[in-house]
Design a protein around this motif. Structure first.
Motif, short mmCIF file in Angstrom:
data_model
loop_
_atom_site.label_atom_id
_atom_site.label_comp_id
_atom_site.label_asym_id
_atom_site.label_seq_id
_atom_site.Cartn_x
_atom_site.Cartn_y
_atom_site.Cartn_z
N GLU A 1 0.83 -1.21 0.00
CA GLU A 1 0.00 0.00 0.00
C GLU A 1 0.86 1.26 0.00
O GLU A 1 0.52 2.26 -0.65
CB GLU A 1 -0.93 -0.02 1.21
N LEU A 2 1.99 1.21 0.74
CA LEU A 2 2.87 2.37 0.77
C LEU A 2 3.48 2.64 -0.60
O LEU A 2 3.55 3.79 -1.06
CB LEU A 2 3.98 2.14 1.81
N LEU A 3 3.88 1.58 -1.28
CA LEU A 3 4.46 1.75 -2.61
C LEU A 3 3.42 2.25 -3.61
O LEU A 3 3.73 3.10 -4.45
CB LEU A 3 5.06 0.42 -3.10
N GLN A 4 2.20 1.73 -3.51
CA GLN A 4 1.15 2.18 -4.42
C GLN A 4 0.82 3.65 -4.21
O GLN A 4 0.51 4.38 -5.15
CB GLN A 4 -0.11 1.33 -4.22
N GLU A 5 0.89 4.10 -2.96
CA GLU A 5 0.52 5.48 -2.65
C GLU A 5 1.64 6.47 -2.97
O GLU A 5 1.39 7.53 -3.56
CB GLU A 5 0.16 5.58 -1.16
N ARG A 6 2.87 6.14 -2.60
CA ARG A 6 3.96 7.11 -2.69
C ARG A 6 5.02 6.78 -3.72
O ARG A 6 5.88 7.60 -4.00
CB ARG A 6 4.63 7.25 -1.31
N PHE A 7 4.99 5.54 -4.22
CA PHE A 7 6.02 5.13 -5.16
C PHE A 7 5.38 4.30 -6.26
O PHE A 7 5.72 3.14 -6.46
CB PHE A 7 7.07 4.29 -4.44
N PRO A 8 4.40 4.89 -6.97
CA PRO A 8 3.65 4.10 -7.96
C PRO A 8 4.55 3.47 -9.02
O PRO A 8 4.20 2.43 -9.59
CB PRO A 8 2.69 5.12 -8.58
N ALA A 9 5.70 4.05 -9.28
CA ALA A 9 6.60 3.47 -10.27
C ALA A 9 7.12 2.12 -9.83
O ALA A 9 7.60 1.32 -10.64
CB ALA A 9 7.78 4.42 -10.52
#
Length: 741
Positions: free
Chosen positions: A59-67
């Motif tokens: 979830e953190l990657l999807q929110e702040r690091f979509p790449a």
């Protein structure tokens, strides 16, 4: 003749209005198909464990690091002369792959840390897709990627693609409904010897399946369901739909032999066998509802889609089937096949059919040797269940795929060039307390790199804002190795807390390997809730159906034994020995934790089906004779042929999963087919009657206070009220003698 019950009245209404009933079903199909096409949702599945560390990382990657959150396709290249010498070929390959739709970016393996193996002979480039779920990648685009990779190969240059999106494209069809239907048709023809009688169950099941599959799109608006849930619902719909109508066709023929006209026989069939069908279907629904206790969205979705299919099949059994009998009931034995001389049924007192001599002989043999039969049945089930004690949980990966697949070749190339851990990297998602805090990241990387079991840690990559970073950790061991699981727990419990205590950074351990570990542990914690809930609800349903504590407790215990035996068969196949090689499993393979859960929910409900079929006939004989031994013997003999045919159909339907190249689907097919075989043979034909003979009249006991609380379902119906006239006394004596003989 007395007034029938509710199901009998529904059957009479459908029979007399058969044309309207068929038109209503056709209208329902067209309406469902139209609404689904216009408003239907899409399949979606989240296999992560709610509240887990890996879920938080995702979830953190999807929110702040979509790449970093999209699906990845790994391009693995091995060159005999070294990858530097093949730089031009690799560049051309990656450039062409970048033109395929849904490829968002292509990494440069020559500049990416860890992109080239230590010996310089292998490289890995990452294609980042613009989809976050592998199932959302169109198969045509995945196949295009494979075509480009194949075209780039030449002598001395090997190219393979890995990743879940490629695996989905290579796994093929989940199962063949056509194979299941064809096998069912053959079994029904052998059972009835008549094309008309054999066609009725298939017509009803296919009609119910057509409506339920059309309604699935509407169900997806309310729940997230994986794409394989339709295959499960289809197989369940075909299997139980044919089984239920098989039971009712058998009973219809009995009532016709008893002298009833087609309409009266239809009403009587639904008023007796129809009740058993409703109870059996309800047990399947109760079992599937148990999946809600797991707290996993993809299981809830699969349960909803399957329950929808079961409900439609039940509705078809009590409405469409009587309507079809309105047209075909008088001709149910027409178009007979030349299968040799078949015994004509003899009508005994009470309107039931004298069972075949073979089944009577078997039931009496079990009665005479009931202690030996009970011990033998338990011993067989325990022996089959024994391999499950050594089962190894985990998620099969590309290393368990067929050797000719691109994903397996990519797996092997990476393991050879970079080490086994390269196929299961861990992803550290770090949320920084101060944007751009590189000191905290350097300390974290150093601590993780020094942790035993870590082969390599890549430099951190910051998002544009600088408040989130990603580090990739390559374990020294493979993704299915127990030491990798130990490493994940060591990082979470020891290394990361110690490395971040002064910086305030919050670091989550994610990635496919960590998510698999979290999912397995989450399911293991919730599995007792599923078992307890399903068993309890099923026992209450059986108590209300058969008014017997012993029947309900015995059914729960024996169904648990049969499910355990199926688990043992699955574990034995996954060992990769001779049994595994028969179905295409060549290496030792872990068991995905969700498979036993899914199998339990499905198999417990299906096992109860055969229990209901068998015990309802026993209770019918008990109510008529008050002779426990005779009730068990008649019930076993009277349903032996039906249960055997129904089980053979269900085995054939589930066996359609086995040819799938996907190892998980093979396991589901083998486990369910084995469970049905064991349940219909060892349990229903041996263990149940032997134990009931040992219990004697206690089979039919229930405390009065409990009887007052529970509703009385009369699952066996009241056959005597459907007899056209009281039987002639002399004729009754003659027929009773025939039964005794």
């Amino acid at each position: 003749m007395n007034e029938p019950g509710p199901l009998g009245r529904i059957a009479r209404l459908a029979y007399r209005n058969r044309g309207r009933t068929l038109l209503l079903w056709l209208a329902a199909l067209m309406l469902a198909a139209g609404l689904s096409a216009a408003f239907g949702g899409d399949f979606a599945a989240d296999y992560s464990a709610p509240g887990s560390d890996s879920k938080a990382a995702q979830e953190l990657l999807q929110e702040r690091f979509p790449a970093q959150s999209g699906e990845v396709v790994e391009v693995v290249v091995r060159a005999d002369g070294g990858v530097e010498a093949a730089r031009a070929d690799v560049g051309a390959l990656l450039a062409e792959l970048a033109t395929v739709p849904h490829v968002a970016s292509v990494g440069d393996p020559f500049t990416t840390p860890g992109g080239i193996s230590p010996d310089g002979g292998t490289l890995v480039a990452q294609l980042r897709l613009d989809v976050t779920n592998a199932n959302d990648m169109p198969h045509a685009q995945s196949e295009r990627l494979l075509e480009i990779a194949d075209a780039a190969e030449r002598p001395g240059l090997d190219v393979a693609l890995g990743g879940q999106a490629i695996a989905v494209a290579e796994q093929g069809e989940i199962g063949s409904e056509g194979i299941g239907l064809l096998a069912a048709a053959v079994i029904l023809l052998l059972t009835f010897g008549s094309v008309v009688a054999a066609g009725l169950p298939i017509l009803t099941a296919v009609a119910g399946l057509a409506v339920s599959s059309s309604l699935t799109g509407l169900a997806l608006l309310a729940v997230d369901a994986p794409d394989w849930s339709t295959a499960l619902a289809t197989m369940m719909g075909i299997g139980i739909g044919i089984d239920y109508v098989l039971l009712m066709v058998t009973r219809f023929r009995e009532w016709r032999a008893a002298g009833l006209d087609p309409e009266a026989a239809t009403v009587a069939t639904l008023d007796t066998a129809g009740r058993a069908v409703m109870v059996a279907g309800s047990t399947v629904v109760v079992s599937m509802l148990g999946l809600f206790a797991m707290g996993l969205s993809f299981m809830r979705g699969a349960a909803v889609v399957t329950i929808l299919g079961v409900f439609v099949v039940m509705a078809a059994s009590v409405t469409l089937f009587p309507a079809l009998l309105g047209y075909l009931g008088r001709h149910v034995d027409r178009l007979r096949l030349p299968l040799g001389r078949r015994r004509e049924a003899e009508v005994a007192v009470g309107g039931h059919i004298e069972p075949s001599r073979g089944w009577l002989a078997w039931s009496r043999l079990v009665q005479r040797h009931r202690v030996v039969a009970a011990l033998a049945g338990v011993a067989i089930l325990l022996a089959l269940a024994a391999p499950f004690l050594g089962v190894r949980y985990g998620f099969p990966d590309a290393g368990n795929s067929r050797e000719e697949t691109s994903t397996r070749q990519a797996y092997d190339l990476q393991a050879e060039g970079f080490g086994p851990g390269a196929n299961g990297p861990l992803v550290l998602a770090a949320e920084l307390s101060r944007p751009g805090d590189t000191a905290a990241l350097d300390g974290l990387r150093a601590a993780v790199a020094a942790t035993p079991g870590v082969a390599m840690v890549t430099p951190p990559q910051l998002n544009p804002v600088g408040d989130t970073a990603v580090l990739t950790v390559v374990p020294a061991t493979g993704p299915q190795d127990e030491r990798t699981e130990d490493l994940v727990h060591r990082l979470r419990d020891e290394t990361i807390p110690a490395a971040t205590q002064d910086s305030g950074a919050v670091v989550r351990v994610g990635g496919v390997t960590a998510a698999s570990i979290d999912s397995t542990e989450n399911i293991a914690r919730r599995l007792p809730l599923l078992i307890a809930g399903v068993v309890a609800l099923s026992m209450v349903l059986l108590l209300a159906s058969f008014r017997s504590v012993a029947v309900a407790a015995k059914a729960a215990a024996m169904n648990l034994l049969s499910v355990a035996a199926a688990y043992g068969v699955v574990a034995y196949v996954l060992e990769g020995g001779w049994a595994g090689r028969l179905i295409g499993i060549d290496t030792e393979t872990p068991l995905p934790s969700f498979v036993p859960v899914l199998m339990f929910a499905v198999l417990f409900g299906l096992s109860m089906d055969y229990e209901v079929f068998l015990v309802s006939r026993m209770r019918e004989a008990w109510n008529r004779t008050r002779d426990n031994s005779r009730a068990i013997t008649e019930g076993l003999a009277g349903t032996g042929r039906v249960v055997t045919a129904a089980a053979a159909i269900m085995i054939a339907v589930f066996a359609a999963f086995v040819p799938s190249p996907d190892v998980v689907l093979k396991v589901i097919g083998v486990g369910m087919a084995a469970a049905i075989f064991v349940d219909a043979t060892v349990v229903r034909m041996l263990l149940v009657p032997s134990v009931m003979h040992l219990l004697g009249r206690a089979n039919w006991w229930m405390p009065r206070w409990l009887g007052r609380i529970l509703p009385e379902l009369h699952v066996e119906g009241q056959p005597e009220r459907h007899l056209p006239t009281p039987p002639d006394p002399e004729h009754s004596v003659e027929l009773a003698g025939a039964v005794a003989r």
